[in-house]
Design a protein around this motif. Structure first.
Motif, PDB file in Angstrom:
ATOM      1  N   LEU A 238     -25.573  50.781   8.065  1.00 44.24           N
ATOM      2  CA  LEU A 238     -25.958  52.281   7.404  1.00 44.24           C
ATOM      3  C   LEU A 238     -26.256  52.823   8.120  1.00 44.24           C
ATOM      4  N   GLU A 239     -26.160  53.060   9.015  1.00 43.29           N
ATOM      5  CA  GLU A 239     -26.614  53.965  10.385  1.00 43.29           C
ATOM      6  C   GLU A 239     -25.399  54.356  10.091  1.00 43.29           C
ATOM      7  N   ALA A 240     -24.286  53.336  10.989  1.00 49.21           N
ATOM      8  CA  ALA A 240     -22.726  53.492  12.175  1.00 49.21           C
ATOM      9  C   ALA A 240     -21.601  54.948  10.851  1.00 49.21           C
ATOM     10  N   VAL A 241     -22.171  54.226   9.161  1.00 48.06           N
ATOM     11  CA  VAL A 241     -21.122  54.937   8.599  1.00 48.06           C
ATOM     12  C   VAL A 241     -21.787  56.728   8.706  1.00 48.06           C
ATOM     13  N   PHE A 242     -22.582  56.523   8.915  1.00 49.07           N
ATOM     14  CA  PHE A 242     -22.310  58.227   9.423  1.00 49.07           C
ATOM     15  C   PHE A 242     -21.734  58.719  10.487  1.00 49.07           C
ATOM     16  N   ASP A 243     -21.366  58.138  11.484  1.00 50.90           N
ATOM     17  CA  ASP A 243     -20.123  58.661  12.495  1.00 50.90           C
ATOM     18  C   ASP A 243     -19.074  59.214  11.605  1.00 50.90           C
ATOM     19  N   ARG A 244     -18.535  59.864  12.665  1.00 53.69           N
ATOM     20  CA  ARG A 244     -16.798  60.218  12.419  1.00 53.69           C
ATOM     21  C   ARG A 244     -16.201  59.512  12.112  1.00 53.69           C
ATOM     22  N   PHE A 245     -15.093  59.277  11.602  1.00 57.85           N
ATOM     23  CA  PHE A 245     -14.091  59.189  11.589  1.00 57.85           C
ATOM     24  C   PHE A 245     -14.562  56.106  11.072  1.00 57.85           C
ATOM     25  N   TYR A 246     -15.524  57.199  10.905  1.00 53.63           N
ATOM     26  CA  TYR A 246     -16.340  55.329  10.028  1.00 53.63           C
ATOM     27  C   TYR A 246     -15.684  55.051   8.771  1.00 53.63           C
ATOM     28  N   GLN A 247     -14.774  54.068   8.722  1.00 54.78           N
ATOM     29  CA  GLN A 247     -14.596  53.199   7.340  1.00 54.78           C
ATOM     30  C   GLN A 247     -15.359  51.715   7.431  1.00 54.78           C
ATOM     31  N   GLU A 248     -15.770  51.343   6.783  1.00 57.80           N
ATOM     32  CA  GLU A 248     -16.582  50.136   6.297  1.00 57.80           C
ATOM     33  C   GLU A 248     -15.093  48.582   6.883  1.00 57.80           C
ATOM     34  N   GLU A 249     -13.949  48.956   6.671  1.00 55.38           N
ATOM     35  CA  GLU A 249     -13.438  48.699   6.368  1.00 55.38           C
ATOM     36  C   GLU A 249     -12.635  48.576   8.120  1.00 55.38           C
ATOM     37  N   GLY A 250     -12.388  49.712   8.541  1.00 57.70           N
ATOM     38  CA  GLY A 250     -12.021  49.396  10.249  1.00 57.70           C
ATOM     39  C   GLY A 250     -11.239  51.258   9.982  1.00 57.70           C
ATOM     40  N   ALA A 251     -11.673  52.097  11.594  1.00 60.61           N
ATOM     41  CA  ALA A 251     -11.145  53.593  11.268  1.00 60.61           C
ATOM     42  C   ALA A 251      -9.425  53.263  11.083  1.00 60.61           C
ATOM     43  N   LEU A 252      -9.047  52.473  11.340  1.00 64.76           N
ATOM     44  CA  LEU A 252      -7.194  52.575  11.732  1.00 64.76           C
ATOM     45  C   LEU A 252      -6.924  51.415   9.994  1.00 64.76           C
ATOM     46  N   ARG A 253      -7.417  51.060   9.156  1.00 69.87           N
ATOM     47  CA  ARG A 253      -7.465  49.844   8.238  1.00 69.87           C
ATOM     48  C   ARG A 253      -7.499  50.673   7.361  1.00 69.87           C
ATOM     49  N   ARG A 254      -7.748  52.282   7.125  1.00 73.74           N
ATOM     50  CA  ARG A 254      -8.373  52.443   5.477  1.00 73.74           C
ATOM     51  C   ARG A 254      -7.228  52.170   3.810  1.00 73.74           C
ATOM     52  N   SER A 255      -7.911  51.876   3.192  1.00 74.85           N
ATOM     53  CA  SER A 255      -7.391  51.764   2.215  1.00 74.85           C
ATOM     54  C   SER A 255      -7.936  52.458   0.588  1.00 74.85           C
ATOM     55  N   ALA A 256      -9.222  53.119   1.251  1.00 73.18           N
ATOM     56  CA  ALA A 256      -9.904  53.255   0.208  1.00 73.18           C
ATOM     57  C   ALA A 256      -9.135  55.173  -0.154  1.00 73.18           C
ATOM     58  N   GLY A 257      -8.447  55.396   1.302  1.00 70.70           N
ATOM     59  CA  GLY A 257      -8.076  57.089   1.471  1.00 70.70           C
ATOM     60  C   GLY A 257      -9.373  57.719   2.142  1.00 70.70           C
ATOM     61  N   GLY A 258      -9.161  59.302   1.961  1.00 66.51           N
ATOM     62  CA  GLY A 258     -10.416  59.646   3.112  1.00 66.51           C
ATOM     63  C   GLY A 258     -10.221  60.345   3.992  1.00 66.51           C
ATOM     64  N   THR A 259     -10.994  61.691   4.877  1.00 65.36           N
ATOM     65  CA  THR A 259     -10.867  61.650   6.242  1.00 65.36           C
ATOM     66  C   THR A 259     -11.791  60.678   7.436  1.00 65.36           C
ATOM     67  N   GLY A 260     -12.963  60.331   6.387  1.00 65.00           N
ATOM     68  CA  GLY A 260     -13.644  59.400   7.079  1.00 65.00           C
ATOM     69  C   GLY A 260     -14.727  60.444   7.794  1.00 65.00           C
ATOM     70  N   LEU A 261     -14.819  61.490   7.547  1.00 66.50           N
ATOM     71  CA  LEU A 261     -15.172  62.641   8.073  1.00 66.50           C
ATOM     72  C   LEU A 261     -16.704  63.601   7.656  1.00 66.50           C
ATOM     73  N   GLY A 262     -16.581  62.622   6.250  1.00 67.50           N
ATOM     74  CA  GLY A 262     -17.472  63.209   4.382  1.00 67.50           C
ATOM     75  C   GLY A 262     -19.041  63.004   4.999  1.00 67.50           C
ATOM     76  N   LEU A 263     -19.381  61.672   5.845  1.00 69.79           N
ATOM     77  CA  LEU A 263     -21.206  61.265   6.057  1.00 69.79           C
ATOM     78  C   LEU A 263     -21.471  61.992   6.809  1.00 69.79           C
ATOM     79  N   ALA A 264     -20.121  62.694   8.241  1.00 72.39           N
ATOM     80  CA  ALA A 264     -21.041  62.956   9.259  1.00 72.39           C
ATOM     81  C   ALA A 264     -20.841  64.213   8.580  1.00 72.39           C
ATOM     82  N   ILE A 265     -20.646  65.007   7.940  1.00 69.84           N
ATOM     83  CA  ILE A 265     -20.529  66.411   7.946  1.00 69.84           C
ATOM     84  C   ILE A 265     -21.509  66.371   6.570  1.00 69.84           C
TER      85      ILE A 265
END
Length: 344
Positions: free
Chosen positions: A276-303
């Motif tokens: 729950l805290e890690a989701v606000f990190d840069r490039f975080y994705q639940e599946e792993g930053a390098l294996r995304r299937s849902a799209g997006g930049t991974g920066l939205g929550l950090a912003i």
């Protein structure tokens, strides 16, 4: 002790039985009696006017002990050396801390470069393959040409969003944002964000989105453009991880006397409690930053976190776990003595 602190000079009591500071203070009388202190010496340990500690000497015996000037000078020299040792130890501890921070910063920088390189390289590779195929196969069927062009355009847009989000986050983290706070109605900002989300999702079926924001809520003070940005990013995130059969609800309520709390809840994929805290990190994705299937930049929550922190609010996530939905909350300062109103 207090006299040494105030004067930053040594205090010497030759005979505690005759010193009025002791004879007039029952607590000190009890102390010298209990420990048999006859002569007493305090010498401060100083560094540039800062008190680091104290050297305290007792003479316990029948007759008082008179320290000679050379003995007093020796004790002061010892106190000076202790001060030097303490400063060196403090400097070493600070250096160790700085080194650890620099190592962590270097690891972060290396990871960021690697992830950013991967995020840019992936869409670039797709664009290159599509354009090379179109250039080398002039007789390619029109339908396939359209697929190639659509893929190249989609990945070009992904790159544009990545670069834009990266620049936005860099600007926020470096403190180069000029905030323009204004008095706002949360409901109006929610409606603007919802309109923006629907415009961007013209080719995507969105889940039903409900707004539960009471019109009597007080006004808030924040930068309107950035508030809409937070709402838009949280809404986009909820839509991305919630199926069209699910539901998204936007709520707002008072959180104490000075803050308004906005919640965007969904019935989507959910988040593991330990993430729950890690989701606000840069490039975080639940599946792993390098294996995304849902799209997006991974920066939205950090912003979002940087923006909310910028106006003095807090942002956090809640979820019962996988497939249990999630709720993102953030707070905004209330304008004291105001109430919102409905326009009918």
């Amino acid at each position: 002790f207090q006299e040494v602190v105030q004067t930053q000079a040594r205090v010497y009591i030759a005979d505690s039985r005759k010193d009025t500071r002791i004879t007039n203070t029952p607590a000190l009388q009890d102390l010298v009696s209990r420990f048999g202190i006859v002569s007493w010496l305090w010498v401060p340990v100083l560094d540039k006017g800062r008190l680091l500690g104290m050297v305290e000497l007792h003479h316990c015996g029948v007759t008082p002990h008179r320290w000679q000037d050379d003995a007093l000078e020796m004790v002061e020299a010892i106190a000076t050396q202790i001060g030097v040792a303490l400063i060196q130890a403090e400097a070493y501890a600070n250096l160790e801390d700085v080194n650890q921070q620099l190592e962590a910063l270097e690891r972060t920088r290396s990871n960021l470069i690697a992830i950013t390189g991967h995020e840019l390289r992936t869409p670039l590779s797709t664009i290159q393959v599509c354009l090379e195929s179109l250039a080398s196969e002039p007789d390619m069927p029109l339908e396939l040409q359209q697929v190639m062009l659509s893929s190249a355009l989609a990945d070009a847009e992904r790159m544009r969003k990545l670069v834009q989000d990266f620049l936005t986050l860099s600007k926020l983290e470096s403190g180069r944002v000029e905030w323009n706070p204004e008095v706002l109605q949360v409901q109006e900002c929610v409606e603007l964000a919802l309109s923006s989300t629907r415009v961007r999702a013209t080719k995507q079926q969105l889940p039903p989105i409900k707004i539960e924001v009471p019109p009597e809520l007080p006004l808030v003070q924040a930068d309107g453009e950035w508030l809409v940005e937070v709402l838009s990013k949280l809404l986009d995130n909820a839509c991305k991880f919630t199926s069209p059969q699910g539901e998204i609800i936007i709520r707002a309520k008072r959180n104490g006397n000075q803050m308004l709390e906005v919640t965007i809840a969904d019935t989507g994929r959910g988040i593991e409690p330990n993430r729950l805290e890690a989701v606000f990190d840069r490039f975080y994705q639940e599946e792993g930053a390098l294996r995304r299937s849902a799209g997006g930049t991974g920066l939205g929550l950090a912003i979002c976190r940087q923006i909310v922190n910028g106006w003095g609010g807090q942002i956090w996530a809640e979820s019962a776990g996988k497939e249990q939905g999630s709720q993102f909350h953030f707070t905004i300062p209330i304008v004291e003595g105001t109430r919102s109103f409905a326009i009918g």
